[in-house]
Design a protein around this motif. Structure first.
Motif, short mmCIF file in Angstrom:
data_model
loop_
_atom_site.label_atom_id
_atom_site.label_comp_id
_atom_site.label_asym_id
_atom_site.label_seq_id
_atom_site.Cartn_x
_atom_site.Cartn_y
_atom_site.Cartn_z
N GLN A 1 0.56 5.81 3.00
CA GLN A 1 1.91 5.41 2.74
C GLN A 1 2.13 3.45 3.34
O GLN A 1 2.37 2.63 2.88
CB GLN A 1 2.60 5.83 3.75
CG GLN A 1 4.42 5.11 3.56
CD GLN A 1 5.60 5.95 4.63
OE1 GLN A 1 5.12 7.74 3.85
NE2 GLN A 1 6.30 5.38 5.07
N ALA A 2 1.21 3.80 4.35
CA ALA A 2 1.27 2.22 4.83
C ALA A 2 0.19 1.18 3.82
O ALA A 2 0.25 0.00 3.77
CB ALA A 2 0.06 2.61 6.34
N ARG B 1 0.06 2.15 0.99
CA ARG B 1 1.19 1.52 -0.66
C ARG B 1 1.93 0.17 -0.35
O ARG B 1 2.39 -0.77 -1.05
CB ARG B 1 1.95 3.02 -0.78
CG ARG B 1 0.17 3.58 -1.56
CD ARG B 1 1.53 5.27 -1.97
NE ARG B 1 0.50 5.40 -2.88
CZ ARG B 1 0.63 7.40 -2.82
NH1 ARG B 1 1.23 7.67 -2.03
NH2 ARG B 1 -0.39 7.24 -4.34
N GLU B 2 2.97 0.46 1.23
CA GLU B 2 3.47 -0.58 1.41
C GLU B 2 3.07 -2.32 1.52
O GLU B 2 3.47 -2.89 0.74
CB GLU B 2 3.71 -0.36 2.61
CG GLU B 2 4.98 0.93 2.49
CD GLU B 2 5.37 1.20 4.17
OE1 GLU B 2 4.98 0.72 4.82
OE2 GLU B 2 6.38 2.44 3.56
N GLN B 3 1.91 -2.15 2.29
CA GLN B 3 0.77 -3.19 1.96
C GLN B 3 0.47 -4.08 0.50
O GLN B 3 0.41 -5.24 0.39
CB GLN B 3 -0.34 -3.23 3.19
CG GLN B 3 -1.54 -4.28 2.73
CD GLN B 3 -0.38 -6.28 3.43
OE1 GLN B 3 -0.30 -5.22 5.07
NE2 GLN B 3 -1.09 -6.61 3.46
N LYS C 1 2.34 -3.41 -2.09
CA LYS C 1 3.33 -4.18 -2.61
C LYS C 1 3.72 -5.66 -1.50
O LYS C 1 3.82 -6.33 -2.82
CB LYS C 1 4.95 -2.93 -2.47
CG LYS C 1 5.33 -1.60 -2.93
CD LYS C 1 6.62 -1.30 -2.11
CE LYS C 1 6.33 0.47 -3.30
NZ LYS C 1 7.45 0.69 -2.41
N ARG C 2 3.36 -5.61 -0.67
CA ARG C 2 3.46 -6.97 0.20
C ARG C 2 2.54 -7.78 -0.69
O ARG C 2 2.98 -9.28 -0.90
CB ARG C 2 3.66 -6.80 1.74
CG ARG C 2 4.50 -6.30 2.16
CD ARG C 2 4.01 -6.72 3.67
NE ARG C 2 3.41 -5.67 4.22
CZ ARG C 2 3.21 -4.39 4.37
NH1 ARG C 2 4.50 -3.85 4.88
NH2 ARG C 2 2.24 -3.56 5.46
N PRO D 1 1.13 3.55 -7.26
CA PRO D 1 2.05 3.95 -6.99
C PRO D 1 2.57 4.82 -6.19
O PRO D 1 2.94 5.26 -4.85
CB PRO D 1 3.59 2.70 -7.05
CG PRO D 1 2.62 2.02 -7.79
CD PRO D 1 1.03 2.65 -7.83
#
Length: 593
Positions: free
Chosen positions: A9-10, A12-14, A16-17, A60
């Motif tokens: 999850q971390a 995937r969030e990175q 996005k950034r 994603p």
């Protein structure tokens, strides 16, 4: 949420950034190494997978892990199927999967210091069909979310003396210079760590189990060289050994140095150099020539000094193996042994030689169903007891200054079933077929791979790994360019001086596994009346093969004769290093069938 779910999850969030719609995570480093330092274990950190080969792709809404047949069972035990799809290679490539699963217009990230140019081209092409693109990143997003990522090793380099190498570094560099002149090239990039270690006669401790140092090198046509390594890793002894013809630079300066070859022709190995190296050279105005690293074949063709050192290492290591097998024969039937405790005891016997530098890979200590996982890696969580009437497989090796060893023995604790004897004997017949093979010069490993499989094929059986890999001289236990395999390097001609493994196997999922492995040296063979220059193998590894698992009536007279002669050699070479009960046990274990 589990640890690995949180890490996914971390990431995937990175992504996005970073404005990315996916990222590819291979198990390698900037040198395309098989075994990598802790700092480069991104795949294991992200997924929990502990094998030595694999790749992950994170999108994603889905993620996949790509593994070959060696890890079919292991990946299911270590990687959560709720979050990861298992994809088998080479049946499905990462590029093909991306082409099918990436969204239209997606931006899929990759680290150009972790992939070959060929991979980049294949993935770019596959994504283009979906209107998606492959995007090189400046900073690896896995590193951005890995809070306690280890630092690269700072261990110092050590000199590998001429008494072990048989040829000094200046001679090796001069030969590379001659090769460059013949290819009309000005310089060659060496990025494979074992090639650098071999060329400069240095070793290191930056990668567990493989005595190499994190470095890059540029060798010039005049035999001079530039070596890029962290300054604190070079002591006075190494600097003196390298001499004035080798200029030393900080490893961090290597990318910048690639821009300094404008108008020059630079040889780069497309299999061993990452895409970023090609890009930096070409942006700087260099003409790149795709050629195999000249150290690769030269390193594989062992000289007489290296062969003698390897034989000495094998004899020493064989005695440690025999002491272990004798101990196991007493301790295992009493109960209480585990895979972990047996592996620790084997390490102790090797340590008692007084000259062990390291293991050559993590010991595969496998009982019962774990033995059915070809590249199983024992952990505290996975360790099984070694029980009666079960098979125990141990694949292990040592790193000594004079040689690298790799041996597998499969033993029965108690009584085997008729099926176990049948399967073991078929594997033994295949092993003997390779050990006794004669073939004309120019023969490839893929041409003789089937020799080992035929006895299994006759019963509708097979194994999902190669039959043999090259082995280095106090270097990598898996060394190119030759293999005995129908895939992945099996097309390299076998040549005198190469050292390879001979390791057919059989694996019954969930029950047991069998493998018999010795190392062999390719040697010229005198065949009366031969019209071609002939080669064959000389066996280098000496330890008993468990007679209790052999169905003697399945062996031909020639196979029985080979086994009896082999066991006689084991007693001759290993016996003098032993005494008392251990010597008596060895003689009994090696008596004729």
């Amino acid at each position: 949420m589990s640890t690995y779910e949180a890490r996914l999850q971390a990431l995937r969030e990175q992504l996005k950034r970073d404005r990315l719609d996916g990222f590819v995570v291979p198990l390698t480093d900037e040198h395309m190494s098989e075994y990598v330092g802790a700092y480069a274990q991104r795949l294991a950190w992200l997924t929990g997978f502990q094998g030595s080969a694999g790749t992950a792709v994170v999108l994603p809404e889905e993620a996949a892990i790509f593994i070959d047949g060696r890890y079919t069972l292991q990946v299911r035990e270590q990687v959560d199927p709720k979050h990861w799809a298992y994809v088998s290679v080479p049946e499905t490539s990462v590029s093909d999967w991306l082409g099918e699963h990436a969204a239209n217009g997606a931006r899929i990230g990759y680290d150009p210091w972790l992939h070959t140019r060929a991979w980049v081209e294949a993935a770019t092409s596959a994504l283009a069909e979906k209107g998606a693109e492959l995007v090189a990143v400046d900073t690896n997003p896995v590193d951005a979310v890995w809070p306690d990522r280890p630092e690269p090793s700072r261990a110092r380099l050590v000199v590998q003396p001429d008494e072990f190498t048989g040829k000094n570094s200046a001679e090796k560099r001069a030969e590379i210079g001659d090769w460059l002149a013949a290819k009309k090239a000005d310089a060659v990039v060496l990025s494979a760590l074992d090639s650098i270690a071999w060329t400069f006669n240095v070793r290191g401790k930056d990668v567990e189990r493989t005595p190499v140092a994190l470095a890059y090198a540029l060798v010039n046509r005049d035999g001079t060289a530039d070596l890029f390594v962290q300054p604190e890793k070079i002591g006075e002894d190494v600097a003196k050994h390298l001499g004035n013809a080798v200029r030393l630079h900080d490893r961090a300066e290597f990318p910048k140095a690639l821009a300094g070859f404008a108008g020059k022709r630079v040889a780069v190995d497309p299999e061993r150099a990452v895409a970023a190296i090609f890009e930096r050279l070409e942006k700087g105005g260099a003409q790149t020539i795709q050629l195999r690293d000249p150290a690769v074949l030269a390193k594989a063709l062992k000289n007489p000094v290296e062969i003698a050192g390897h034989q000495a290492a094998q004899a020493r290591d064989g005695a440690a193996i025999v002491r272990f097998l004798h101990w196991l024969s007493i301790a295992a039937p009493k109960g209480g042994l585990t895979e972990m405790s047996a592996a620790a005891k084997l390490r102790a016997f090797r340590d008692e030689t007084g000259v062990l530098e390291d293991l050559s890979f993590d010991t595969i200590s496998a009982a019962g169903p774990n033995a059915a996982i070809p590249h199983y890696r024992v952990t505290d969580e996975s360790s099984l007891p070694i029980t009666m009437n079960g098979i125990y497989l141990v694949d292990s090796g040592g790193q000594y200054r004079d040689g690298t060893t790799d041996i597998t023995r499969t033993v029965i604790v108690g009584e085997p079933t008729p099926e176990m004897r049948d399967r073991f004997t078929r594997v033994l017949k295949g092993h003997i077929a390779i050990a006794t093979a004669l073939f004309p010069k120019g023969t490839r490993g893929q041409q003789i791979d089937a020799f080992a499989r035929r006895p299994l094929w006759e019963a509708g059986l097979d194994y999902a790994h190669g039959t043999g890999h090259g082995v280095g001289s106090y270097l990598s236990v898996h060394e190119g360019p030759a293999r005995i395999a129908t895939f992945g390097g099996g097309d390299e001609p076998l040549a005198a001086g190469m050292i390879l493994s001979n390791e057919p196997g059989y694996y019954k999922g969930g029950e047991y596994g069998i493998r018999i492995e010795n190392l062999v040296l390719v040697v010229p063979k005198d065949v009366p009346g031969a019209e071609r220059e002939m080669l064959g193998f000389e066996t280098l590894t000496f330890a008993p093969i468990d007679r209790r698992l052999i169905a003697a009536d399945m062996l031909t007279e020639k196979e029985r004769a080979w086994l009896d002669a082999y066991h006689a050699q084991v007693v001759e070479k290993i016996g003098p290093q032993l005494e008392g009960e251990v010597r008596a046990w060895l003689e009994e274990a090696c008596r004729p069938l």
